[in-house]
Design an enzyme around this catalytic site. Structure first.
Site, PDB file in Angstrom:
ATOM      1  N   HIS A 168       0.823  -1.195   0.000  1.00 31.76           N
ATOM      2  CA  HIS A 168       0.000   0.000   0.000  1.00 31.76           C
ATOM      3  C   HIS A 168       0.866   1.258   0.000  1.00 31.76           C
ATOM      4  O   HIS A 168       0.917   2.010   0.968  1.00 31.76           O
ATOM      5  CB  HIS A 168      -0.941  -0.007   1.211  1.00 31.76           C
ATOM      6  CG  HIS A 168      -2.078  -0.952   1.052  1.00 31.76           C
ATOM      7  ND1 HIS A 168      -2.823  -1.420   2.106  1.00 31.76           N
ATOM      8  CD2 HIS A 168      -2.602  -1.540  -0.062  1.00 31.76           C
ATOM      9  CE1 HIS A 168      -3.750  -2.234   1.651  1.00 31.76           C
ATOM     10  NE2 HIS A 168      -3.637  -2.327   0.341  1.00 31.76           N
ATOM     11  N   CYS A 227       4.217 -11.901   2.660  1.00 28.21           N
ATOM     12  CA  CYS A 227       5.081 -11.648   3.817  1.00 28.21           C
ATOM     13  C   CYS A 227       5.144 -12.871   4.725  1.00 28.21           C
ATOM     14  O   CYS A 227       4.106 -13.479   5.024  1.00 28.21           O
ATOM     15  CB  CYS A 227       4.546 -10.447   4.587  1.00 28.21           C
ATOM     16  SG  CYS A 227       5.450 -10.110   6.117  1.00 28.21           S
ATOM     17  N   GLU A 230      -5.197  -8.507   3.239  1.00 27.55           N
ATOM     18  CA  GLU A 230      -4.579  -9.485   4.139  1.00 27.55           C
ATOM     19  C   GLU A 230      -5.618 -10.239   4.942  1.00 27.55           C
ATOM     20  O   GLU A 230      -5.524 -11.464   5.115  1.00 27.55           O
ATOM     21  CB  GLU A 230      -3.585  -8.803   5.090  1.00 27.55           C
ATOM     22  CG  GLU A 230      -2.875  -9.801   5.990  1.00 27.55           C
ATOM     23  CD  GLU A 230      -2.049  -9.152   7.093  1.00 27.55           C
ATOM     24  OE1 GLU A 230      -1.984  -9.735   8.191  1.00 27.55           O
ATOM     25  OE2 GLU A 230      -1.474  -8.077   6.847  1.00 27.55           O
ATOM     26  N   THR A 275      -1.829  -8.569  10.576  1.00 27.73           N
ATOM     27  CA  THR A 275      -0.537  -8.236  11.189  1.00 27.73           C
ATOM     28  C   THR A 275      -0.288  -6.754  11.374  1.00 27.73           C
ATOM     29  O   THR A 275       0.616  -6.369  12.103  1.00 27.73           O
ATOM     30  CB  THR A 275       0.618  -8.808  10.345  1.00 27.73           C
ATOM     31  OG1 THR A 275       0.588  -8.228   9.037  1.00 27.73           O
ATOM     32  CG2 THR A 275       0.523 -10.320  10.240  1.00 27.73           C
ATOM     33  N   CYS A 306       3.282  -8.492  13.266  1.00 31.06           N
ATOM     34  CA  CYS A 306       4.615  -8.636  12.691  1.00 31.06           C
ATOM     35  C   CYS A 306       5.615  -7.770  13.464  1.00 31.06           C
ATOM     36  O   CYS A 306       5.248  -6.794  14.104  1.00 31.06           O
ATOM     37  CB  CYS A 306       4.610  -8.281  11.209  1.00 31.06           C
ATOM     38  SG  CYS A 306       4.834  -6.542  10.815  1.00 31.06           S
ATOM     39  N   SER A 310      -3.025   2.296   3.668  1.00 34.36           N
ATOM     40  CA  SER A 310      -2.092   1.477   4.448  1.00 34.36           C
ATOM     41  C   SER A 310      -2.581   1.347   5.884  1.00 34.36           C
ATOM     42  O   SER A 310      -2.662   2.335   6.612  1.00 34.36           O
ATOM     43  CB  SER A 310      -0.694   2.102   4.426  1.00 34.36           C
ATOM     44  OG  SER A 310       0.144   1.489   5.385  1.00 34.36           O
ATOM     45  N   SER A 311      -2.883   0.122   6.291  1.00 29.38           N
ATOM     46  CA  SER A 311      -3.400  -0.111   7.635  1.00 29.38           C
ATOM     47  C   SER A 311      -2.377   0.235   8.708  1.00 29.38           C
ATOM     48  O   SER A 311      -2.684   0.922   9.678  1.00 29.38           O
ATOM     49  CB  SER A 311      -3.828  -1.580   7.783  1.00 29.38           C
ATOM     50  OG  SER A 311      -4.265  -1.853   9.091  1.00 29.38           O
ATOM     51  N   ASN A 312      -1.147  -0.246   8.546  1.00 29.23           N
ATOM     52  CA  ASN A 312      -0.137   0.000   9.586  1.00 29.23           C
ATOM     53  C   ASN A 312       0.163   1.494   9.721  1.00 29.23           C
ATOM     54  O   ASN A 312       0.394   1.996  10.816  1.00 29.23           O
ATOM     55  CB  ASN A 312       1.126  -0.815   9.325  1.00 29.23           C
ATOM     56  CG  ASN A 312       1.995  -0.258   8.218  1.00 29.23           C
ATOM     57  OD1 ASN A 312       2.841   0.611   8.442  1.00 29.23           O
ATOM     58  ND2 ASN A 312       1.798  -0.742   7.003  1.00 29.23           N
ATOM     59  N   SER A 332       5.520   0.455   4.505  1.00 26.00           N
ATOM     60  CA  SER A 332       5.617   0.325   3.047  1.00 26.00           C
ATOM     61  C   SER A 332       6.044   1.621   2.374  1.00 26.00           C
ATOM     62  O   SER A 332       5.969   1.750   1.157  1.00 26.00           O
ATOM     63  CB  SER A 332       4.264  -0.127   2.472  1.00 26.00           C
ATOM     64  OG  SER A 332       3.227   0.748   2.880  1.00 26.00           O
TER      65      SER A 332
END
Length: 436
Positions: free
Chosen positions: A117, A182, A212, A278, A319, A348-350, A411
């Site tokens: 992402h 991943c 994911e 994750t 992760c 982007s989730s993270n 990312s």
């Protein structure tokens, strides 16, 4: 320029604020050290950011110091998060994708969807002739009938569903030949498989429409009844079916599209285990697991270790990079600043979770690139809550020294962070120059 990473006036942040399994995280880091270094295209690299990361790596080899790096230029000071940028999984995906392009110049190359992402990476892949079969929501952009066994298909870092793997196999394409999934996503699948084989139902904490989560759900339901919960609010409602507070028939409407075929709400919620997407906020996953564990203890009058008969010990499936980035953001927020800039893809989730953390303390601007900084008093940024880009005026305060926090998601290339740093620095003509 003065670079400070461990000065006495910056308090070390050694407590794990996320409440996750630190022993497992440390073991994961050790495994990473034994793995290969990746070949990343130069367009994603940065001498400034790369230098900062290498300096911190040498000073803190065990990665336990979460204090930020300070870049003090006089008129402007930057607080750079201890951990950010390309993680192991992203570097692995980037290397495989670019090597695939290089080795298959005579073939058509497709990605199932966005590889990661990040708009810069995906745009560059598109410019090199790669085509996306689906969008991030799973909507078909290119019909399966247009693919042939001679085509190359890259599986993105998020992984893919069992159904899509089978579809590719029917076409004659090996879904594993150019697979960038991943390893930490696969770790979740393995954990779900292990507890599913012990007759537990899998509860996945994740965003139901995220690539994911869709992949994890698909793999999990191969071995066990599976349900996705997106947050604590949904978890609380799920618990009411465990306790009988809600009628079973209501479950199928309330959780439509989030449970596996044949899910029996009366039977399948008697033994459960929690895994996660994750990139979720670790404290949220931990809170969901703790809440459901307590519900099972109360429901079945459990004492001591007997809880494992009803609730699986899944430990943390976040992760290592998401864990490190979130811990580093907590460390970053121990300091004072005027604003925070968080860079990354808007889907982007993270990255979005880093934005959420920063928003709790100070004005935070979520941007995809330096181009979003329109001038020294205008910035175009993404509003997570309204899901739209907004323009804010006078985002940089007028004062003798401005302090800016800077971080990005897993990312986001270092080159993007460097360009943002340089762009912001340019608004302070009296500032000391940046020396590379």
């Amino acid at each position: 320029m003065e670079v400070i990473s461990n000065s006495s006036n910056i308090k070390r942040f050694r407590v794990n604020a996320l409440g996750v399994n630190t022993l497992e995280a440390e073991n994961t880091r050790k495994k990473m050290k034994k793995m290969k270094a990746f070949h990343i295209p130069d367009l994603y690299k940065s001498s400034i950011i790369g230098g900062i990361k290498e300096s911190r790596r040498l000073q803190d080899k065990l990665k336990k110091d979460y204090t930020p790096t300070v870049l003090d230029y006089g008129a402007v000071k930057f607080l750079i998060s201890r951990h950010f940028g390309f993680c192991y999984g992203v570097e692995n995906a980037v290397e495989i994708a670019y090597r695939t392009i290089e080795e298959n110049a005579d073939k058509r190359i497709f990605l199932l969807s966005e590889m990661i992402h990040n708009p810069d990476v995906n745009a560059d892949l598109l410019s090199r002739g790669v085509k996306f079969i689906m969008d991030t929501a799973g909507n078909q952009l290119i019909a399966w009938s247009e693919l042939t066994s001679e085509d190359v298909v890259i599986v993105p870092a998020f992984g893919t569903t069992v159904e899509i793997q089978n579809r590719l196999s029917e076409i004659g394409i090996n879904a594993y030949q150019y697979d960038t999934t991943c390893p930490f996503v696969e770790k979740v699948w393995n954990r779900a498989t292990a507890i599913g084989q012990k007759d537990y139902t899998i509860v996945v904490h994740g965003k139901p429409t995220h690539e994911e989560t869709r992949a994890t759900f698909s793999h999990s339901k191969e071995n066990a009844p599976t349900i996705v919960v997106k947050n604590m609010a949904q978890t609380i409602e799920l618990a009411k079916y465990i306790t009988g507070e809600k009628p079973a028939e209501q479950f199928y409407e309330e959780f439509a599209g989030q449970f596996s075929e044949g899910f029996n709400v009366t039977k399948d919620l008697q033994r459960i285990g929690v895994v996660n997407q994750t990139t979720m906020l670790a404290s949220d996953t931990q809170g969901i697991a703790d809440y459901l564990k307590q519900i099972m203890i109360q429901q079945y009058n459990i004492e001591g270790s007997d809880v494992t008969a009803y609730f699986a010990d899944t430990r943390d499936t976040l992760c290592y990079a998401t864990n490190d980035n979130q811990s580093a953001t907590y460390g970053l927020l121990k300091e004072n600043a005027d604003l925070a800039i968080v860079a990354g893809g808007y889907n982007s989730s993270n990255t979005s979770h880093l934005v959420e953390l920063c928003e709790q303390k100070l004005p935070t601007y979520f941007i995809s690139s330096a181009d979003k900084i329109l001038s020294d008093n205008l910035i175009s940024h993404f509003d997570l809550h309204e899901k739209v880009e907004k323009i804010t005026k006078d985002f940089i305060p007028s004062k003798e020294q401005v302090t800016i926090m800077l971080t990005c998601g897993a990312s986001c290339p270092d080159a993007v962070v460097e360009s943002i740093l340089l762009r912001l620095h340019s608004f302070f003509p009296e500032a000391e120059p940046i020396v590379v």
